[in-house]
Structure formats: structure tokens, C-alpha cells
Design a protein around this motif. Structure first.
Motif, PDB file in Angstrom:
ATOM      1  N   GLY A  63       0.819  -1.208   0.000  1.00 23.74           N
ATOM      2  CA  GLY A  63       0.000   0.000   0.000  1.00 23.74           C
ATOM      3  C   GLY A  63       0.848   1.251   0.000  1.00 23.74           C
ATOM      4  N   GLN A  64       0.204   2.357   0.262  1.00 22.93           N
ATOM      5  CA  GLN A  64       0.918   3.635   0.279  1.00 22.93           C
ATOM      6  C   GLN A  64       1.828   3.727   1.494  1.00 22.93           C
ATOM      7  OE1 GLN A  64      -1.704   6.968   0.028  1.00 22.93           O
ATOM      8  NE2 GLN A  64      -2.244   6.559  -2.087  1.00 22.93           N
ATOM      9  N   GLN A  65       2.901   4.450   1.308  1.00 18.85           N
ATOM     10  CA  GLN A  65       3.842   4.646   2.401  1.00 18.85           C
ATOM     11  C   GLN A  65       3.201   5.535   3.461  1.00 18.85           C
ATOM     12  OE1 GLN A  65       7.535   6.608   1.364  1.00 18.85           O
ATOM     13  NE2 GLN A  65       8.667   5.021   2.453  1.00 18.85           N
ATOM     14  N   SER A  66       3.361   5.173   4.705  1.00 18.01           N
ATOM     15  CA  SER A  66       2.743   5.929   5.794  1.00 18.01           C
ATOM     16  C   SER A  66       3.715   6.956   6.366  1.00 18.01           C
ATOM     17  CB  SER A  66       2.318   4.968   6.904  1.00 18.01           C
ATOM     18  OG  SER A  66       3.472   4.366   7.459  1.00 18.01           O
TER      19      SER A  66
ATOM     20  N   THR B 134      -4.044  12.241   9.111  1.00 22.10           N
ATOM     21  CA  THR B 134      -3.013  11.206   9.126  1.00 22.10           C
ATOM     22  C   THR B 134      -2.480  11.016  10.534  1.00 22.10           C
ATOM     23  OG1 THR B 134      -2.402  11.818   6.872  1.00 22.10           O
ATOM     24  CG2 THR B 134      -0.821  10.493   8.086  1.00 22.10           C
TER      25      THR B 134
END
Length: 176
Positions: free
Chosen positions: A51-54, A105
Motif C-alpha cells: 500500500g501507500q507509504q505511511s 493522518t
């Protein structure tokens, strides 16, 4: 002749953030003293593999620390506050033109960790600040305002129960 200042926004700007944060600045010194690289390993199990980088856990806990030190409890206000201060951008490792993450976020990352883990890791980060002499716990500040009391036993009124909403309020009686 009177001068007039007009603002022209730069299209390109060569700017060194570190050159504009003084050596004696608290957050600059804290950045030099604080090594939070251990957080990446301790939090790895709470992140997915795809998935997307956090958000970087080091940045997340630095944001939590800034919120604690600056007494900011709103994620939205914390991000806004950090985006307006050069020393905080420098502490977090962001460039001037690099946008900070969304406030949501920060909220989602808080929910990623179990409460006990989040508290334990933050306590460890804060303990490092204390060990380095950057934060102390020997001073307490209380917020209070003196209010002149204007009470008299002669002015007390007895409250009468109201049986229904349609009855008028019973007359108040003075205490003997």
C-alpha cells in the motif's frame, strides 16, 4: 519621499532552513540530542506490508512531542502550528516547500497503535528528553484567577421542588 513596500512572491527560492534556525533554539538542540531511530523497529509490526507509504514513526512521535511541549491538543492545530514555524519544520525534518501531512493522518496513526503501546513509546521518547536535560519536571505552572467571594449565609435561598412543568415556580424562601 515616502517609501512603499510591495510583496512579490518568489517563483523559485534558494533557502537553507538550517541556516535560519539559531544554534540556541530549543528544537534545534533537541534535534541534535534526540535519536529516535529505534522507533522504526519497535513500530514495524503495526504497519502493513503493502500500500501507500505511511508517516515515518519518528516524525509521528516528534509531532506528538511538539503537541505535548506546546500544549496543543488538536491535530489540525498542531499541523498548522508546525507549518508556520521554521524551527519546528527543521525539527521534524521537513523542507520549507514540502507540505506537512494532513491532520487526519496524525489521528489515523494514533489509532494504529494500541493505547498502551502508544503511551509506552511516548513515555520512552519523553524520558530521553529528560535524560538529555532538555525537559525538566521540577516546575509546575497553575492557571488560576483570584475571584472575590461575595457570599453570605443570610443570602441563602432554599430550593423548592417543582411538581410539574406547568406550575409556576414556587416563591423562594430565605433561610432562617
Amino acid at each position: 519621499m515616502q517609501g512603499k513596500k510591495t510583496f512579490k512572491d518568489e517563483k523559485e527560492l534558494l533557502f537553507s532552513l538550517s541556516a535560519h534556525v539559531p544554534e540556541h533554539n530549543f528544537y534545534r538542540r533537541l534535534k541534535q540530542q534526540l535519536d529516535l531511530s529505534f522507533l522504526a523497529e519497535l513500530t514495524r509490526g503495526y504497519y502493513g506490508k503493502c500500500g501507500q507509504q505511511s508517516i515515518n514513526p519518528v516524525v509521528f512521535f516528534k509531532l506528538c512531542l511538539v503537541g505535548y511541549l506546546e500544549n496543543i491538543t488538536s491535530d489540525r492545530r498542531l499541523i498548522e502550528h508546525c507549518s508556520l514555524r521554521l524551527d519546528l519544520l527543521y525539527f521534524l525534518g521537513y523542507q520549507l516547500e514540502e507540505p506537512l501531512l494532513w491532520h487526519s493522518t496524525v489521528s489515523r496513526t494514533c489509532q494504529l497503535f494500541p493505547e498502551a503501546v502508544l503511551e509506552s513509546l511516548f513515555d520512552r521518547v519523553f524520558s530521553l528528553c529528560v535524560e538529555k536535560g532538555m525537559v525538566r519536571g521540577d516546575t509546575q505552572a497553575l492557571d488560576s484567577a483570584p475571584v472575590k467571594a461575595n457570599a453570605s449565609m443570610d443570602g441563602l435561598l432554599l430550593k423548592q421542588p417543582v411538581e410539574s412543568m406547568q406550575q409556576q415556580e414556587a416563591p423562594k424562601m430565605r433561610a432562617p
